[in-house]
Motif scaffolding. Structure first.
Motif, short mmCIF file in Angstrom:
data_model
loop_
_atom_site.label_atom_id
_atom_site.label_comp_id
_atom_site.label_asym_id
_atom_site.label_seq_id
_atom_site.Cartn_x
_atom_site.Cartn_y
_atom_site.Cartn_z
N GLU A 58 -26.38 -32.01 58.22
CA GLU A 58 -26.17 -31.61 59.61
C GLU A 58 -27.53 -31.14 60.12
O GLU A 58 -28.01 -30.07 59.72
CB GLU A 58 -25.16 -30.46 59.69
N ASN A 62 -24.86 -23.30 50.57
CA ASN A 62 -24.73 -22.25 49.56
C ASN A 62 -23.76 -22.68 48.47
O ASN A 62 -22.60 -22.96 48.74
CB ASN A 62 -24.25 -20.96 50.22
N GLN A 87 -22.76 -20.97 63.19
CA GLN A 87 -22.49 -22.41 63.14
C GLN A 87 -21.20 -22.67 62.35
O GLN A 87 -20.97 -22.07 61.30
CB GLN A 87 -23.65 -23.17 62.47
N THR A 134 -21.47 -20.03 55.98
CA THR A 134 -21.24 -18.67 55.48
C THR A 134 -21.46 -17.66 56.60
O THR A 134 -20.81 -16.62 56.64
CB THR A 134 -22.19 -18.38 54.31
N ASP A 186 -28.93 -18.09 58.43
CA ASP A 186 -29.81 -18.06 57.25
C ASP A 186 -31.23 -17.65 57.65
O ASP A 186 -31.80 -18.21 58.59
CB ASP A 186 -29.87 -19.45 56.62
N GLU A 191 -27.94 -16.15 48.94
CA GLU A 191 -27.43 -17.52 48.84
C GLU A 191 -28.34 -18.36 47.95
O GLU A 191 -29.54 -18.13 47.89
CB GLU A 191 -27.36 -18.19 50.22
N ALA A 222 -27.72 -30.13 52.62
CA ALA A 222 -27.62 -29.46 53.92
C ALA A 222 -27.84 -27.96 53.82
O ALA A 222 -27.22 -27.18 54.54
CB ALA A 222 -26.26 -29.74 54.54
N GLY A 223 -28.69 -27.54 52.90
CA GLY A 223 -28.92 -26.10 52.75
C GLY A 223 -27.62 -25.38 52.49
O GLY A 223 -27.37 -24.30 53.01
N ARG A 254 -15.87 -23.55 47.93
CA ARG A 254 -16.60 -24.83 47.85
C ARG A 254 -16.64 -25.34 46.40
O ARG A 254 -16.53 -26.53 46.13
CB ARG A 254 -18.02 -24.65 48.38
N1 ARG Z 1 -26.42 -21.82 54.01
C1 ARG Z 1 -25.29 -21.77 54.95
C2 ARG Z 1 -24.02 -22.30 54.27
O1 ARG Z 1 -24.12 -22.83 53.17
C3 ARG Z 1 -25.59 -22.57 56.23
C4 ARG Z 1 -25.91 -24.03 55.97
C5 ARG Z 1 -26.05 -24.83 57.29
N2 ARG Z 1 -26.67 -26.12 57.04
C6 ARG Z 1 -26.89 -27.06 58.02
N3 ARG Z 1 -27.50 -28.18 57.67
N4 ARG Z 1 -26.50 -26.84 59.27
O2 ARG Z 1 -22.94 -22.21 54.82
#
Ligand code: ARG
Length: 258
Positions: A40, A101, A148, A152, A193, A218, A98-99, A107
């Motif tokens: 994303e 966690n 978002q 998390t 984050d 995270e 996607a970063g 999950r």
């Molecule tokens: N690190 C947070 C999670 O794992 C936010 C990740 C949002 N990543 C993105 N590509 N929008 O929920």
């Protein structure tokens, strides 16, 4: 029809079919496995887009480097963050980068995560001229707080709304929209984050700031479909190799000093 004619026709069919096979030899590259990687891309520097709307970022470069090390290629798909795990479970994508966690128990029930590749933390962010919110404890029931969808940060904001501490949880698809609502004054705070909020601060100096202490710790991981140990082992092996040979640090340096 005489047997000799049939023999000639069969020989011609055989010759053509063999030449057709030989013609595909230059397509041996088509034997290379290409994995679909969902992300994303409103999450710089991990997942973002360039001026031509190509999906780029640290996650993408790490995935490509792992692929080079392990002998596979990747193509990236733009999905909503809360659609990533369902897409993986449905087999529409092979990997989530996607970063995300990996320490989230829900999950971990749904997908399998690679080894951790980046440490992060959630922080509250407010407009730079705000002098009343100095930590999460200063958020009050007349406030709207954004995050978002599927993240998390969103979980934390929803907890605050459910407990009545804040007036409304504003959950939005794009993190860019979340940050815009903060800058426009449509919401009083955001939970996101730290490294990504810092990237937004760098892009729009003197607009937002982070306050208080880290709300959590995270560890980002790449996700694969539950049970896909073959792909998971490739990702972990490739990740270890690019860390070992210095590629990983070069990529982090590239994206955090753009
Ligand atoms: N690190 C947070 C999670 O794992 C936010 C990740 C949002 N990543 C993105 N590509 N929008 O929920």
């Amino acid at each position: 029809m005489k047997k000799s004619v049939i023999a000639v026709l069969l020989a011609m069919v055989l010759v053509f079919s063999l030449s057709a096979c030989g013609g595909d030899s230059e397509d041996t590259s088509s034997d290379t496995v290409v994995y679909k990687v969902g992300t994303e891309p409103t999450f710089p520097p991990f997942d973002t887009t360039d001026e031509d709307q190509n999906i780029v970022g640290l996650d993408m470069d790490i995935m490509k480097a792992i692929g080079e090390d392990q002998g596979f290629e990747v193509e990236f798909e733009n999905l909503s963050f809360d659609g990533l795990i369902p897409a993986l479970q449905a087999g529409n994508i092979d990997i989530v980068a996607a970063g995300m966690n990996k320490d989230d128990p829900e999950r971990q029930e749904q997908v399998d995560f690679s080894d951790a590749y980046y440490e992060s933390q959630l922080f509250v962010a407010v407009p730079v001229d705000n002098d009343t919110i100095n930590s999460i404890d200063d958020l009050t029931s007349d406030m709207r707080v954004a995050a978002q969808t599927g993240t998390t940060g969103a979980e934390k904001v929803k907890e605050l709304a459910d407990s009545g501490q804040i007036g409304e949880a504003v959950i939005l698809d794009g993190l860019d929209t979340v940050m815009m609502q903060l800058i426009n004054g449509d919401v009083q705070a955001v939970i996101n984050d730290k490294p990504v909020t810092e990237a937004y601060m760098a892009k729009q100096p003197d607009k937002i700031k982070m306050v208080g202490e880290a709300l959590n710790a995270e560890n980002y991981g790449f996700a694969v479909q539950k049970g896909n140990t073959e792909l998971l082992e490739k990702i972990n092996a490739g990740l270890a190799n690019i860390k070992e040979d210095g590629t990983f640090d070069e990529l982090v340096d590239k994206w955090f000093n753009m």
